[in-house]
Enzyme design. Structure first.
Site, PDB file in Angstrom:
ATOM      1  N   ASP A 194      -4.717  -0.647  -1.537  1.00 29.02           N
ATOM      2  CA  ASP A 194      -6.037  -0.476  -0.965  1.00 29.02           C
ATOM      3  C   ASP A 194      -6.889   0.109  -2.096  1.00 29.02           C
ATOM      4  O   ASP A 194      -6.484   1.096  -2.728  1.00 29.02           O
ATOM      5  CB  ASP A 194      -5.902   0.499   0.218  1.00 29.02           C
ATOM      6  CG  ASP A 194      -6.843   0.201   1.352  1.00 29.02           C
ATOM      7  OD1 ASP A 194      -7.190  -0.984   1.568  1.00 29.02           O
ATOM      8  OD2 ASP A 194      -7.243   1.160   2.057  1.00 29.02           O
ATOM      9  N   HIS A 225     -10.680   0.930  -2.731  1.00 32.51           N
ATOM     10  CA  HIS A 225     -12.046   0.961  -2.209  1.00 32.51           C
ATOM     11  C   HIS A 225     -13.067   1.529  -3.191  1.00 32.51           C
ATOM     12  O   HIS A 225     -12.776   2.500  -3.898  1.00 32.51           O
ATOM     13  CB  HIS A 225     -12.101   1.848  -0.956  1.00 32.51           C
ATOM     14  CG  HIS A 225     -11.336   1.331   0.212  1.00 32.51           C
ATOM     15  ND1 HIS A 225     -11.451   0.053   0.686  1.00 32.51           N
ATOM     16  CD2 HIS A 225     -10.438   1.952   1.037  1.00 32.51           C
ATOM     17  CE1 HIS A 225     -10.667  -0.088   1.753  1.00 32.51           C
ATOM     18  NE2 HIS A 225     -10.035   1.034   1.975  1.00 32.51           N
ATOM     19  N   CYS A 262      -2.210  -2.448   7.713  1.00 37.02           N
ATOM     20  CA  CYS A 262      -2.185  -3.446   6.638  1.00 37.02           C
ATOM     21  C   CYS A 262      -0.887  -4.251   6.590  1.00 37.02           C
ATOM     22  O   CYS A 262      -0.905  -5.429   6.221  1.00 37.02           O
ATOM     23  CB  CYS A 262      -2.482  -2.780   5.303  1.00 37.02           C
ATOM     24  SG  CYS A 262      -4.228  -2.297   5.183  1.00 37.02           S
ATOM     25  N   LYS A 300      -7.072  -5.031  -2.784  1.00 30.51           N
ATOM     26  CA  LYS A 300      -7.863  -5.456  -1.630  1.00 30.51           C
ATOM     27  C   LYS A 300      -8.667  -4.260  -1.140  1.00 30.51           C
ATOM     28  O   LYS A 300      -8.452  -3.129  -1.598  1.00 30.51           O
ATOM     29  CB  LYS A 300      -6.939  -5.960  -0.519  1.00 30.51           C
ATOM     30  CG  LYS A 300      -6.001  -4.865  -0.052  1.00 30.51           C
ATOM     31  CD  LYS A 300      -5.095  -5.330   1.037  1.00 30.51           C
ATOM     32  CE  LYS A 300      -4.220  -4.182   1.515  1.00 30.51           C
ATOM     33  NZ  LYS A 300      -4.970  -2.994   1.952  1.00 30.51           N
ATOM     34  N   ASP A 355       0.790  -1.242   0.000  1.00 33.54           N
ATOM     35  CA  ASP A 355       0.000   0.000   0.000  1.00 33.54           C
ATOM     36  C   ASP A 355       0.819   1.287   0.000  1.00 33.54           C
ATOM     37  O   ASP A 355       0.504   2.225   0.745  1.00 33.54           O
ATOM     38  CB  ASP A 355      -0.970  -0.007   1.186  1.00 33.54           C
ATOM     39  CG  ASP A 355      -1.949  -1.171   1.157  1.00 33.54           C
ATOM     40  OD1 ASP A 355      -1.805  -2.055   0.287  1.00 33.54           O
ATOM     41  OD2 ASP A 355      -2.850  -1.220   2.013  1.00 33.54           O
ATOM     42  N   HIS A 382     -10.470   7.243   1.596  1.00 29.44           N
ATOM     43  CA  HIS A 382      -9.098   7.117   1.103  1.00 29.44           C
ATOM     44  C   HIS A 382      -9.058   6.019   0.045  1.00 29.44           C
ATOM     45  O   HIS A 382      -9.896   5.122   0.042  1.00 29.44           O
ATOM     46  CB  HIS A 382      -8.146   6.752   2.252  1.00 29.44           C
ATOM     47  CG  HIS A 382      -8.470   5.430   2.879  1.00 29.44           C
ATOM     48  ND1 HIS A 382      -9.488   5.261   3.785  1.00 29.44           N
ATOM     49  CD2 HIS A 382      -7.937   4.195   2.691  1.00 29.44           C
ATOM     50  CE1 HIS A 382      -9.568   3.989   4.143  1.00 29.44           C
ATOM     51  NE2 HIS A 382      -8.650   3.305   3.485  1.00 29.44           N
TER      52      HIS A 382
HETATM   53  C1  VGL Z   1      -4.852   0.929   5.619  1.00 31.56           C
HETATM   54  C2  VGL Z   1      -6.231   2.101   7.027  1.00 31.56           C
HETATM   55  C3  VGL Z   1      -7.314   1.870   6.191  1.00 31.56           C
HETATM   56  C4  VGL Z   1      -3.480   0.443   5.308  1.00 31.56           C
HETATM   57  C5  VGL Z   1      -5.915   0.687   4.773  1.00 31.56           C
HETATM   58  O1  VGL Z   1      -3.179   0.188   4.115  1.00 31.56           O
HETATM   59  O2  VGL Z   1      -2.670   0.296   6.239  1.00 31.56           O
HETATM   60  N1  VGL Z   1      -5.024   1.628   6.743  1.00 31.56           N
HETATM   61  N2  VGL Z   1      -7.134   1.165   5.076  1.00 31.56           N
HETATM   62 ZN    ZN Z   2      -8.552   1.268   3.525  1.00 30.18          ZN
END
Ligand code: VGL
Ligand code: ZN
Length: 189
Positions: free
Chosen positions: A61, A63, A144, A105, A19, A80
């Site tokens: 990430d 979404h 993550c 993901k 990420d 985000h």
């Molecule tokens: C993450 C918060 C929300 C991460 C992903 O990639 O660490 N943190 N979504």
């Molecule tokens: Zn996230």
């Protein structure tokens, strides 16, 4: 444990870059303090991995626009990494080898997915490619990266966190996470 990326990597290793997206870096929607500091180190590991015949994976990430993890939907996070936005793009300074495979993901509508292994089929992919060791870094260490490392050991992969190539959202989170990962059998380099 010390792994010298220029000498100690081979075809049974996978580098997992977690990420490293604009939204998790300074100026992004959910910035991890110092998040961009991991990039140059991961670039070196990615170069070395490619040269050694190790596989490189980059999770992201990814979404839907009204994901249930967003505060507007009752979740814990500001919006985000919305699919196809600039915030969801990998940081422009991250140099991924052309052969890098992306693991998306956080796409599920019914629950969040912090781990790159969570219903993505990633463990299957690694096993199919003969990977036995997962070496990882990225963001965020206490979310993550943590979840991905815990799943990797649980699934039987030798698991190594590149400590200089990860940053946590909070200092407490970093400490607690590193204790937990060590107890679970994750090694640090
Ligand atoms: C993450 C918060 C929300 C991460 C992903 O990639 O660490 N943190 N979504
Ligand atoms: Zn996230």
């Amino acid at each position: 444990m010390t792994i010298d990326p220029s000498r100690d990597l081979g075809s049974a290793d996978a580098l997992l870059i977690v990420d490293v997206q604009n939204d998790f870096c300074p100026g992004g929607a959910l910035p991890v303090p110092g998040g961009d500091r991991v990039i140059s180190i991961l670039n070196e590991w990615a170069d070395a991995a490619q040269r050694a015949g190790a596989r490189v994976y980059a999770s992201r990430d990814w979404h839907p626009g009204d994901h249930l993890s967003f505060q507007s939907e009752g979740g814990p996070w500001p919006p985000h990494c919305v699919q196809d936005t600039a915030g969801a793009a990998f940081h422009p300074e991250l140099r991924l080898p052309e052969s890098t495979v992306v693991v998306s993901k956080g796409t599920r509508f019914d629950q969040d997915q912090y781990s790159a292994f969570d219903e993505t089929g990633f463990a299957h992919e690694l096993s199919r490619k003969g990977v036995r060791r997962v070496i990882l870094g990225g963001l965020a260490e206490d979310v993550c990266v943590r979840a991905s490392a815990l799943d990797a050991v649980k699934l039987g992969f030798e698991t190594v966190l590149i400590r200089a190539a990860t940053r946590a959202i909070t200092d407490d989170g970093r400490e607690q996470t590193e204790r937990e990962l060590a107890e679970a059998g994750v090694a640090f380099t």
